[in-house]
Write an enzyme that holds these catalytic residues in place. Sequence first.
Site, PDB file in Angstrom:
ATOM      1  N   THR A   1      15.420 -33.431  -0.448  1.00  0.00           N
ATOM      2  CA  THR A   1      15.903 -32.231  -1.141  1.00  0.00           C
ATOM      3  C   THR A   1      17.421 -32.215  -1.072  1.00  0.00           C
ATOM      4  O   THR A   1      17.984 -32.132   0.019  1.00  0.00           O
ATOM      5  CB  THR A   1      15.329 -30.975  -0.455  1.00  0.00           C
ATOM      6  OG1 THR A   1      13.921 -31.132  -0.405  1.00  0.00           O
ATOM      7  CG2 THR A   1      15.685 -29.717  -1.202  1.00  0.00           C
TER       8      THR A   1
ATOM      9  N   LYS B   1      15.959 -24.436   6.008  1.00  0.00           N
ATOM     10  CA  LYS B   1      17.170 -25.177   5.636  1.00  0.00           C
ATOM     11  C   LYS B   1      17.461 -25.048   4.138  1.00  0.00           C
ATOM     12  O   LYS B   1      18.617 -24.944   3.727  1.00  0.00           O
ATOM     13  CB  LYS B   1      16.998 -26.635   6.079  1.00  0.00           C
ATOM     14  CG  LYS B   1      17.248 -27.707   5.082  1.00  0.00           C
ATOM     15  CD  LYS B   1      17.020 -29.072   5.674  1.00  0.00           C
ATOM     16  CE  LYS B   1      15.971 -29.891   4.955  1.00  0.00           C
ATOM     17  NZ  LYS B   1      16.151 -30.129   3.550  1.00  0.00           N
TER      18      LYS B   1
ATOM     19  N   LYS C   1      12.132 -48.025  16.410  1.00  0.00           N
ATOM     20  CA  LYS C   1      11.213 -47.279  15.536  1.00  0.00           C
ATOM     21  C   LYS C   1      10.576 -48.198  14.489  1.00  0.00           C
ATOM     22  O   LYS C   1       9.384 -48.099  14.192  1.00  0.00           O
ATOM     23  CB  LYS C   1      11.943 -46.124  14.845  1.00  0.00           C
ATOM     24  CG  LYS C   1      12.228 -44.972  15.789  1.00  0.00           C
ATOM     25  CD  LYS C   1      12.824 -43.801  15.053  1.00  0.00           C
ATOM     26  CE  LYS C   1      13.086 -42.667  16.044  1.00  0.00           C
ATOM     27  NZ  LYS C   1      13.864 -41.575  15.441  1.00  0.00           N
TER      28      LYS C   1
ATOM     29  N   LYS D   1      13.323 -28.013  -7.085  1.00  0.00           N
ATOM     30  CA  LYS D   1      12.892 -28.110  -5.686  1.00  0.00           C
ATOM     31  C   LYS D   1      13.376 -26.902  -4.868  1.00  0.00           C
ATOM     32  O   LYS D   1      12.619 -26.288  -4.113  1.00  0.00           O
ATOM     33  CB  LYS D   1      13.417 -29.424  -5.091  1.00  0.00           C
ATOM     34  CG  LYS D   1      13.175 -29.607  -3.630  1.00  0.00           C
ATOM     35  CD  LYS D   1      11.725 -29.862  -3.297  1.00  0.00           C
ATOM     36  CE  LYS D   1      11.492 -29.728  -1.817  1.00  0.00           C
ATOM     37  NZ  LYS D   1      10.177 -30.065  -1.380  1.00  0.00           N
TER      38      LYS D   1
ATOM     39  N   CYS E   1      11.892 -27.524   6.124  1.00  0.00           N
ATOM     40  CA  CYS E   1      12.265 -27.331   4.715  1.00  0.00           C
ATOM     41  C   CYS E   1      12.684 -25.907   4.364  1.00  0.00           C
ATOM     42  O   CYS E   1      13.823 -25.681   3.973  1.00  0.00           O
ATOM     43  CB  CYS E   1      11.120 -27.765   3.810  1.00  0.00           C
ATOM     44  SG  CYS E   1      10.850 -29.520   3.909  1.00  0.00           S
TER      45      CYS E   1
ATOM     46  N   PHE F   1       0.089 -17.697   0.092  1.00  0.00           N
ATOM     47  CA  PHE F   1       1.421 -17.830   0.677  1.00  0.00           C
ATOM     48  C   PHE F   1       2.116 -16.489   0.886  1.00  0.00           C
ATOM     49  O   PHE F   1       3.334 -16.363   0.745  1.00  0.00           O
ATOM     50  CB  PHE F   1       2.290 -18.759  -0.185  1.00  0.00           C
ATOM     51  CG  PHE F   1       2.943 -19.830   0.632  1.00  0.00           C
ATOM     52  CD1 PHE F   1       2.235 -20.949   1.031  1.00  0.00           C
ATOM     53  CD2 PHE F   1       4.266 -19.712   1.046  1.00  0.00           C
ATOM     54  CE1 PHE F   1       2.824 -21.923   1.824  1.00  0.00           C
ATOM     55  CE2 PHE F   1       4.863 -20.675   1.841  1.00  0.00           C
ATOM     56  CZ  PHE F   1       4.139 -21.786   2.223  1.00  0.00           C
TER      57      PHE F   1
ATOM     58  N   ARG G   1      10.490 -28.359  14.419  1.00  0.00           N
ATOM     59  CA  ARG G   1      11.797 -28.000  13.860  1.00  0.00           C
ATOM     60  C   ARG G   1      11.751 -26.559  13.328  1.00  0.00           C
ATOM     61  O   ARG G   1      10.858 -26.202  12.574  1.00  0.00           O
ATOM     62  CB  ARG G   1      12.189 -28.979  12.756  1.00  0.00           C
ATOM     63  CG  ARG G   1      12.654 -30.318  13.321  1.00  0.00           C
ATOM     64  CD  ARG G   1      12.941 -31.308  12.243  1.00  0.00           C
ATOM     65  NE  ARG G   1      11.711 -31.783  11.607  1.00  0.00           N
ATOM     66  CZ  ARG G   1      11.697 -32.618  10.580  1.00  0.00           C
ATOM     67  NH1 ARG G   1      12.829 -33.050  10.058  1.00  0.00           N
ATOM     68  NH2 ARG G   1      10.553 -33.020  10.062  1.00  0.00           N
TER      69      ARG G   1
ATOM     70  N   GLY H   1       8.981 -21.433   9.462  1.00  0.00           N
ATOM     71  CA  GLY H   1       9.750 -22.424  10.218  1.00  0.00           C
ATOM     72  C   GLY H   1       9.654 -23.757   9.496  1.00  0.00           C
ATOM     73  O   GLY H   1       9.386 -23.799   8.294  1.00  0.00           O
TER      74      GLY H   1
ATOM     75  N   ASN I   1      11.065 -23.820  -3.084  1.00  0.00           N
ATOM     76  CA  ASN I   1      11.088 -23.488  -1.657  1.00  0.00           C
ATOM     77  C   ASN I   1      11.660 -22.096  -1.401  1.00  0.00           C
ATOM     78  O   ASN I   1      11.198 -21.383  -0.513  1.00  0.00           O
ATOM     79  CB  ASN I   1      11.850 -24.560  -0.870  1.00  0.00           C
ATOM     80  CG  ASN I   1      10.948 -25.751  -0.562  1.00  0.00           C
ATOM     81  OD1 ASN I   1       9.782 -25.759  -0.933  1.00  0.00           O
ATOM     82  ND2 ASN I   1      11.475 -26.754   0.104  1.00  0.00           N
TER      83      ASN I   1
HETATM   84  C1  UDX Z   1       7.173 -26.551   2.621  1.00  0.00           C
HETATM   85  C2  UDX Z   1       6.679 -26.402   1.178  1.00  0.00           C
HETATM   86  O1  UDX Z   1       5.432 -25.692   1.171  1.00  0.00           O
HETATM   87  C3  UDX Z   1       6.521 -27.768   0.528  1.00  0.00           C
HETATM   88  O2  UDX Z   1       6.148 -27.635  -0.826  1.00  0.00           O
HETATM   89  C4  UDX Z   1       7.869 -28.507   0.624  1.00  0.00           C
HETATM   90  O3  UDX Z   1       7.762 -29.819   0.067  1.00  0.00           O
HETATM   91  C5  UDX Z   1       8.315 -28.598   2.067  1.00  0.00           C
HETATM   92  O4  UDX Z   1       8.372 -27.288   2.640  1.00  0.00           O
HETATM   93  P1  UDX Z   1       6.057 -27.173   4.986  1.00  0.00           P
HETATM   94  O5  UDX Z   1       7.389 -26.837   5.563  1.00  0.00           O
HETATM   95  O6  UDX Z   1       5.385 -28.437   5.396  1.00  0.00           O
HETATM   96  O7  UDX Z   1       6.153 -27.216   3.371  1.00  0.00           O
HETATM   97  O8  UDX Z   1       5.041 -25.993   5.377  1.00  0.00           O
HETATM   98  P2  UDX Z   1       4.473 -24.689   4.665  1.00  0.00           P
HETATM   99  O9  UDX Z   1       3.014 -24.785   4.600  1.00  0.00           O
HETATM  100  O10 UDX Z   1       5.194 -24.387   3.411  1.00  0.00           O
HETATM  101  O11 UDX Z   1       4.835 -23.569   5.763  1.00  0.00           O
HETATM  102  C6  UDX Z   1       6.200 -23.258   6.077  1.00  0.00           C
HETATM  103  C7  UDX Z   1       6.269 -22.150   7.096  1.00  0.00           C
HETATM  104  O12 UDX Z   1       5.896 -20.918   6.508  1.00  0.00           O
HETATM  105  C8  UDX Z   1       5.365 -22.312   8.322  1.00  0.00           C
HETATM  106  O13 UDX Z   1       6.092 -21.932   9.474  1.00  0.00           O
HETATM  107  C9  UDX Z   1       4.224 -21.351   8.087  1.00  0.00           C
HETATM  108  O14 UDX Z   1       3.660 -20.875   9.267  1.00  0.00           O
HETATM  109  C10 UDX Z   1       4.943 -20.241   7.314  1.00  0.00           C
HETATM  110  N1  UDX Z   1       4.058 -19.459   6.425  1.00  0.00           N
HETATM  111  C11 UDX Z   1       3.457 -20.042   5.368  1.00  0.00           C
HETATM  112  C12 UDX Z   1       3.904 -18.089   6.660  1.00  0.00           C
HETATM  113  O15 UDX Z   1       4.452 -17.531   7.614  1.00  0.00           O
HETATM  114  N2  UDX Z   1       3.134 -17.372   5.787  1.00  0.00           N
HETATM  115  C13 UDX Z   1       2.510 -17.917   4.706  1.00  0.00           C
HETATM  116  O16 UDX Z   1       1.854 -17.188   3.958  1.00  0.00           O
HETATM  117  C14 UDX Z   1       2.683 -19.309   4.501  1.00  0.00           C
END
Ligand code: UDX
Length: 428
Positions: free
Chosen positions: A122, A264, A35, A205, A261, A250, A325, A258, A209
């Site tokens: 985290t 978990k 890698k 953090k 982050c 959001f 994941r 999923g 989340n």
């Molecule tokens: C998240 C946090 O947003 C970020 O601040 C942190 O550092 C890491 O975890 P990430 O996992 O990359 O980021 O994606 P994010 O955009 O938060 O979406 C997470 C999941 O929630 C996705 O599966 C997405 O489809 C779902 N989601 C998001 C919804 O189902 N509805 C929403 O309104 C927003």
Amino acid sequence: MIITIIGHGYVGLVSACVFADFGNEVYVIGHNKEKINRLKNGDPLIYEPGLKELLEKNLKARRLHFTLDYSKAIPQSEIVFITVGTPPKENGEADLSAVFEVSRNIAKNLGSHFTVISCKSTVPVGTNKKVELILEKHAPKKSQFAVASCPEFLREGTAIADTINADRVVIGSSSKKAIDLLLKLHEPINGKKIITDLASAELIKYTANAMLATKISFANLISFYCEKTGADVEMVLDAVGLDRRIGRVFMYPGLGYGGSCLPKDVLALIDTGKKLNIDVSFLESVDKINQQAKENFLKKILNYHQGKTIAIWGLAFKPNTDDIRFAPSIFIIENLLKQNFQIKVYDQEATENIKKIFGGKITYCKDPYQAAEGSDQLAILTEWNEFKQIDLKKIKKLLKNPLIFDGRNIYDPKLMKKLGFKYYSVGR
Ligand code: UDX
């Protein structure tokens, strides 16, 4: 500045490229030779928009160095970030073995000048204190160091922009020298700088989340009410979201959260709460509703399918990433396979990763049309842009039945009816 980042996943590699792009000299330490060689040659190993270009640019400028060797990087670094994975164990507890292992390696290689060691991964509240104890035990007598917590808030798919234009930069430490060095490094990053103690930084953090997960589960819970009463969840949330105390961002229902982050971190916060004798039933409900969102969608397919061949569009846990994941697609595919469905999948980035799980059990298609062709129905699991204005008339002709299960509410139900589709979305 000269800094070291241990780990080259989403957080590590994006941070490394951004800090190098600001003009710093950045060492990235990994533990897999193959890698590290690929990274040295400009392969980011993951798909993240803009990352390959930023990697190549900073490799060329000789500001980015990839190595397996701690002794090359640590002694000359002023700041060392730990960005290794903290995956969930069976019981939801965060697995910190990689954090502690790299802490020992850092300690043994510390130079004689002052170094800040900071977790960007985290980690449960109290972890940085444990890192400090490991450093004290293994560091050479002459070394000077301090521990800080500097959590990262980037989202996959928009990771570079999120890092540069952060809402806030959180720095937790009891050492003024450590705080000043971290402030200096983060100076070009937009966003309010919040200085706290270690424990507060760690908890900020998880709070962020868990709150994001709560918003999504709440939206999904309301979608269940809508499905039972004939209300329209998008209208309900649009109207409710106009209240500035609540907001609309959001709060999109669908297949639940999923990714590496939110799932978990909710589980890890539950685990920490249990250890602290805190009633965690609220967070357990957030997690339970997240599971129910996927089950609810699966039930629709099982109740209303028109044959056993199904096209699936979207495998990544969200658009603009190849990451699968905790992706809802895994749950849906596993369960459809148990019911003897023939599954034809398409995703513009995540196919190779899904292949590692399902191998020859499902069919991989080169475009959305190929997946639809001859299938009895279509299910949409990720809201990639390319599906939003696709030629639906053509899709209708290619499918055996005009039947779509949309887990992300990307089409207007009225339009779908007009086009002659039987269309099942979420909460509408
Ligand atoms: C998240 C946090 O947003 C970020 O601040 C942190 O550092 C890491 O975890 P990430 O996992 O990359 O980021 O994606 P994010 O955009 O938060 O979406 C997470 C999941 O929630 C996705 O599966 C997405 O489809 C779902 N989601 C998001 C919804 O189902 N509805 C929403 O309104 C927003």
